[in-house]
Design an enzyme around this catalytic site. Sequence first.
Site, PDB file in Angstrom:
ATOM      1  N   HIS A  34       0.843  -1.188   0.000  1.00  0.00           N
ATOM      2  CA  HIS A  34       0.000   0.000   0.000  1.00  0.00           C
ATOM      3  C   HIS A  34       0.888   1.252   0.000  1.00  0.00           C
ATOM      4  O   HIS A  34       2.103   1.175   0.166  1.00  0.00           O
ATOM      5  CB  HIS A  34      -0.838   0.084   1.289  1.00  0.00           C
ATOM      6  CG  HIS A  34      -1.612  -1.132   1.646  1.00  0.00           C
ATOM      7  ND1 HIS A  34      -2.990  -1.183   1.558  1.00  0.00           N
ATOM      8  CD2 HIS A  34      -1.238  -2.343   2.153  1.00  0.00           C
ATOM      9  CE1 HIS A  34      -3.423  -2.361   1.981  1.00  0.00           C
ATOM     10  NE2 HIS A  34      -2.377  -3.079   2.351  1.00  0.00           N
ATOM     11  N   GLU A 116       2.621  -0.967   4.396  1.00  0.00           N
ATOM     12  CA  GLU A 116       2.361   0.410   3.958  1.00  0.00           C
ATOM     13  C   GLU A 116       3.694   1.103   3.676  1.00  0.00           C
ATOM     14  O   GLU A 116       4.614   1.064   4.503  1.00  0.00           O
ATOM     15  CB  GLU A 116       1.623   1.196   5.040  1.00  0.00           C
ATOM     16  CG  GLU A 116       0.249   0.660   5.389  1.00  0.00           C
ATOM     17  CD  GLU A 116      -0.850   1.179   4.489  1.00  0.00           C
ATOM     18  OE1 GLU A 116      -0.541   1.973   3.570  1.00  0.00           O
ATOM     19  OE2 GLU A 116      -2.022   0.813   4.712  1.00  0.00           O
ATOM     20  N   HIS A 152      -2.473  -2.924  -3.348  1.00  0.00           N
ATOM     21  CA  HIS A 152      -3.852  -2.782  -2.877  1.00  0.00           C
ATOM     22  C   HIS A 152      -4.787  -2.566  -4.070  1.00  0.00           C
ATOM     23  O   HIS A 152      -5.927  -3.041  -4.088  1.00  0.00           O
ATOM     24  CB  HIS A 152      -3.919  -1.595  -1.907  1.00  0.00           C
ATOM     25  CG  HIS A 152      -5.112  -1.614  -1.020  1.00  0.00           C
ATOM     26  ND1 HIS A 152      -5.424  -0.576  -0.173  1.00  0.00           N
ATOM     27  CD2 HIS A 152      -6.091  -2.541  -0.821  1.00  0.00           C
ATOM     28  CE1 HIS A 152      -6.534  -0.871   0.496  1.00  0.00           C
ATOM     29  NE2 HIS A 152      -6.955  -2.047   0.116  1.00  0.00           N
ATOM     30  N   ASP A 162      -3.559   2.459  -4.692  1.00  0.00           N
ATOM     31  CA  ASP A 162      -2.196   2.353  -4.181  1.00  0.00           C
ATOM     32  C   ASP A 162      -1.602   0.947  -4.358  1.00  0.00           C
ATOM     33  O   ASP A 162      -2.354  -0.015  -4.457  1.00  0.00           O
ATOM     34  CB  ASP A 162      -2.150   2.756  -2.705  1.00  0.00           C
ATOM     35  CG  ASP A 162      -3.074   1.921  -1.820  1.00  0.00           C
ATOM     36  OD1 ASP A 162      -4.248   1.719  -2.176  1.00  0.00           O
ATOM     37  OD2 ASP A 162      -2.608   1.459  -0.762  1.00  0.00           O
TER      38      ASP A 162
END
Length: 203
Positions: A34, A116, A152, A162
Amino acid sequence: MSTFDGWLPQAARYDSPNFDTRPDPADITLLVIHNVSLPAGCFGGPHVSDLFTGRIDYNADPSFADLRGLKVSSHFLVRRDGRVIQYVSANERAWHAGVSSFRGREKCNDYSIGIELEGSDVVPFEAAQYEALVALTLALQQHYPLTDVQGHEHIAPGRKTDPGPLFNWEYYRKLLNKKAAAEPALVNAIAGLRVVKGLPQSQ
């Protein structure tokens, strides 16, 4: 049975309350990448960690009003300088994917690990982030039967974008292979790992 507790020693640990038990702890096959920034496009602040750990100040920025009541988390965050923070044991289910599907299987949170990258769809990622992401991928591959790496956007098409068009999938894949080749024990570990090769990518 492995006694690995799901916490990587190379990551700073910030425990999140936003997780639960996986339906099948042995079924961890997908790595999801992400991007995140709070406020959007701003890097280096505490707000992402505060969001994932349930401590965000909703008055810190007008845009945070939309986050009120949101309970989300990720297993890992890779900062712009390559520092890695972990919020949830990879043995547990973090709440990062939302409504999602991969290869006909829904609820990707059940069987995935979320990473992330501090960034956005419109800013290139830093070299240090790719290095850290590759090291993280290889470390996780030694503990879990990962078979696929997806963005994602690929597991929630039309809903998420993303890590975005500026994430260099080909560079990530090449760096991953290069790092693994330097350590013979890792070559077999990533031999069957399928990585997205460029965008757009069909399911």
